[in-house]
Scaffold this motif. Structure first.
Motif, PDB file in Angstrom:
ATOM      1  N   GLU A 126       2.110  12.428   1.405  1.00  0.00           N
ATOM      2  CA  GLU A 126       2.664  11.093   1.115  1.00  0.00           C
ATOM      3  C   GLU A 126       3.524  10.527   2.333  1.00  0.00           C
ATOM      4  O   GLU A 126       4.421  11.658   2.561  1.00  0.00           O
ATOM      5  CB  GLU A 126       2.967  10.676  -0.137  1.00  0.00           C
ATOM      6  CG  GLU A 126       3.551   9.313  -0.387  1.00  0.00           C
ATOM      7  CD  GLU A 126       4.010   9.041  -1.723  1.00  0.00           C
ATOM      8  OE1 GLU A 126       4.647   8.144  -1.848  1.00  0.00           O
ATOM      9  OE2 GLU A 126       3.687   9.799  -2.562  1.00  0.00           O
ATOM     10  N   VAL A 157      -8.795  -3.442  -1.159  1.00  0.00           N
ATOM     11  CA  VAL A 157      -9.497  -2.650  -0.480  1.00  0.00           C
ATOM     12  C   VAL A 157     -10.580  -3.363   0.323  1.00  0.00           C
ATOM     13  O   VAL A 157     -10.451  -2.906   1.790  1.00  0.00           O
ATOM     14  CB  VAL A 157     -10.441  -1.593  -1.292  1.00  0.00           C
ATOM     15  CG1 VAL A 157     -11.414  -0.593  -0.692  1.00  0.00           C
ATOM     16  CG2 VAL A 157      -9.403  -0.691  -2.155  1.00  0.00           C
ATOM     17  N   CYS A 160      -4.542   7.831   5.576  1.00  0.00           N
ATOM     18  CA  CYS A 160      -5.128   7.348   4.535  1.00  0.00           C
ATOM     19  C   CYS A 160      -4.467   6.305   3.682  1.00  0.00           C
ATOM     20  O   CYS A 160      -3.104   6.427   3.722  1.00  0.00           O
ATOM     21  CB  CYS A 160      -5.420   8.554   3.501  1.00  0.00           C
ATOM     22  SG  CYS A 160      -6.325   8.086   2.044  1.00  0.00           S
ATOM     23  N   THR A 170      -3.973  -0.987  -4.641  1.00  0.00           N
ATOM     24  CA  THR A 170      -4.082  -1.062  -6.307  1.00  0.00           C
ATOM     25  C   THR A 170      -5.509  -1.690  -6.675  1.00  0.00           C
ATOM     26  O   THR A 170      -5.786  -1.570  -7.872  1.00  0.00           O
ATOM     27  CB  THR A 170      -2.622  -1.980  -6.812  1.00  0.00           C
ATOM     28  OG1 THR A 170      -2.870  -2.994  -6.022  1.00  0.00           O
ATOM     29  CG2 THR A 170      -1.573  -1.203  -6.354  1.00  0.00           C
ATOM     30  N   GLN A 177     -14.559   5.776   3.482  1.00  0.00           N
ATOM     31  CA  GLN A 177     -13.670   5.756   2.080  1.00  0.00           C
ATOM     32  C   GLN A 177     -13.637   7.254   1.886  1.00  0.00           C
ATOM     33  O   GLN A 177     -14.463   8.220   2.073  1.00  0.00           O
ATOM     34  CB  GLN A 177     -14.455   5.203   1.209  1.00  0.00           C
ATOM     35  CG  GLN A 177     -14.262   3.734   0.772  1.00  0.00           C
ATOM     36  CD  GLN A 177     -14.788   3.017  -0.315  1.00  0.00           C
ATOM     37  OE1 GLN A 177     -15.979   3.061  -0.648  1.00  0.00           O
ATOM     38  NE2 GLN A 177     -13.831   2.495  -0.936  1.00  0.00           N
ATOM     39  N   ARG A 226      -3.795   3.872   0.336  1.00  0.00           N
ATOM     40  CA  ARG A 226      -4.443   3.661  -0.845  1.00  0.00           C
ATOM     41  C   ARG A 226      -3.767   2.145  -1.375  1.00  0.00           C
ATOM     42  O   ARG A 226      -2.616   1.911  -1.251  1.00  0.00           O
ATOM     43  CB  ARG A 226      -4.085   4.462  -1.914  1.00  0.00           C
ATOM     44  CG  ARG A 226      -4.819   4.202  -3.171  1.00  0.00           C
ATOM     45  CD  ARG A 226      -4.613   5.568  -4.329  1.00  0.00           C
ATOM     46  NE  ARG A 226      -3.493   6.393  -3.906  1.00  0.00           N
ATOM     47  CZ  ARG A 226      -2.886   6.982  -4.906  1.00  0.00           C
ATOM     48  NH1 ARG A 226      -3.339   7.021  -6.147  1.00  0.00           N
ATOM     49  NH2 ARG A 226      -2.088   8.187  -4.323  1.00  0.00           N
ATOM     50  N   ALA A 266       0.826  -1.213   0.150  1.00  0.00           N
ATOM     51  CA  ALA A 266       0.058  -0.027   0.177  1.00  0.00           C
ATOM     52  C   ALA A 266       0.925   1.280  -0.008  1.00  0.00           C
ATOM     53  O   ALA A 266       2.115   1.184   0.377  1.00  0.00           O
ATOM     54  CB  ALA A 266      -0.940   0.026   1.332  1.00  0.00           C
ATOM     55  N   ALA A 316     -11.386   9.004  -4.146  1.00  0.00           N
ATOM     56  CA  ALA A 316     -10.670   7.683  -4.602  1.00  0.00           C
ATOM     57  C   ALA A 316     -11.266   6.750  -3.814  1.00  0.00           C
ATOM     58  O   ALA A 316     -11.410   6.560  -2.751  1.00  0.00           O
ATOM     59  CB  ALA A 316      -9.254   7.867  -3.962  1.00  0.00           C
ATOM     60  N   LYS A 359     -10.392   3.470  -4.023  1.00  0.00           N
ATOM     61  CA  LYS A 359      -9.430   2.514  -3.376  1.00  0.00           C
ATOM     62  C   LYS A 359      -8.695   2.914  -2.252  1.00  0.00           C
ATOM     63  O   LYS A 359      -7.729   2.312  -2.177  1.00  0.00           O
ATOM     64  CB  LYS A 359      -8.496   2.049  -4.673  1.00  0.00           C
ATOM     65  CG  LYS A 359      -9.122   1.382  -5.887  1.00  0.00           C
ATOM     66  CD  LYS A 359      -8.086   1.060  -6.858  1.00  0.00           C
ATOM     67  CE  LYS A 359      -8.651   0.656  -8.151  1.00  0.00           C
ATOM     68  NZ  LYS A 359      -7.651   0.572  -9.193  1.00  0.00           N
ATOM     69  N   SER A 360      -9.276   3.783  -1.653  1.00  0.00           N
ATOM     70  CA  SER A 360      -8.637   4.374  -0.268  1.00  0.00           C
ATOM     71  C   SER A 360      -9.691   4.234   0.956  1.00  0.00           C
ATOM     72  O   SER A 360     -10.665   4.399   0.836  1.00  0.00           O
ATOM     73  CB  SER A 360      -8.236   5.906  -0.547  1.00  0.00           C
ATOM     74  OG  SER A 360      -7.494   5.797  -1.564  1.00  0.00           O
TER      75      SER A 360
END
Length: 169
Positions: free
Chosen positions: A63, A144, A135, A139, A109, A137, A51, A113, A115-116
């Motif tokens: 990030e 998820v 958070c 792929t 969620q 994320r 992740a 996004a 997928k997060s």
């Protein structure tokens, strides 16, 4: 030869205690094996994910890094924590218990996004533990959902463990 030994016969004139690489005499060099305590020795891995993780700071998502996100269960207390280290450097970028406490560790969620997941926690990955919003994320949609399942299992596990703890008076 033990470079840290106290035996004067083995220590040559060119011995440097700060030196990390020791010549063997045939052109090769050896490194001393150093046991490193990671803090994970008393833990058992429950689940692992690839992740990218972010932290909300200064009114924006920043990030923290990419790496293996793990759910670790302590063998003594049975509490589960989330731990993530940055690839390549091994730096701790997330480290917190899945707390069954009001306002903490409730997944939602991210609106921008699919997928997060985001949640609030008392993260101890820096020098000082502090309340952060994280958070993560993934792929794939499968990861998820698998993360959500593992996170909720950990939340329920820690809630049950806390309920079993004797009350401090």
């Amino acid at each position: 030869m033990d470079p840290h030994g106290d035996d004067d016969e083995q220590v040559g004139e060119d011995y440097n205690p700060e030196q990390e690489v020791f010549p063997t005499g045939n052109g090769d060099a050896t490194l001393n094996k150093v046991e490193v305590q990671t803090g994970e020795e008393e833990d058992e891995e429950v689940a692992k994910f690839r992740a990218k993780i972010y932290r909300f700071a200064d009114a924006q998502w920043k990030e923290r890094g990419v790496g293996d996100l793990k759910f670790l269960k302590n063998k003594n207390s049975n509490k589960i924590r989330l731990l993530m280290r940055q690839d390549k450097t091994g730096k701790l970028i997330a480290n917190h218990f899945i707390t069954a406490q009001e306002g903490f560790c409730k997944l939602s969620q991210l609106k921008t996004a699919d997928k997060s997941w985001i949640w609030t926690c008392y993260d101890a990955s820096d020098e000082q533990a502090k309340v952060w919003q994280l958070c993560v994320r993934f792929t794939s949609p499968e990861e998820v959902e698998r993360f959500k399942t593992e996170f909720e299992k950990a939340y329920e596990n820690n809630k049950a463990v806390k309920a079993e703890e004797p009350k401090k008076e």
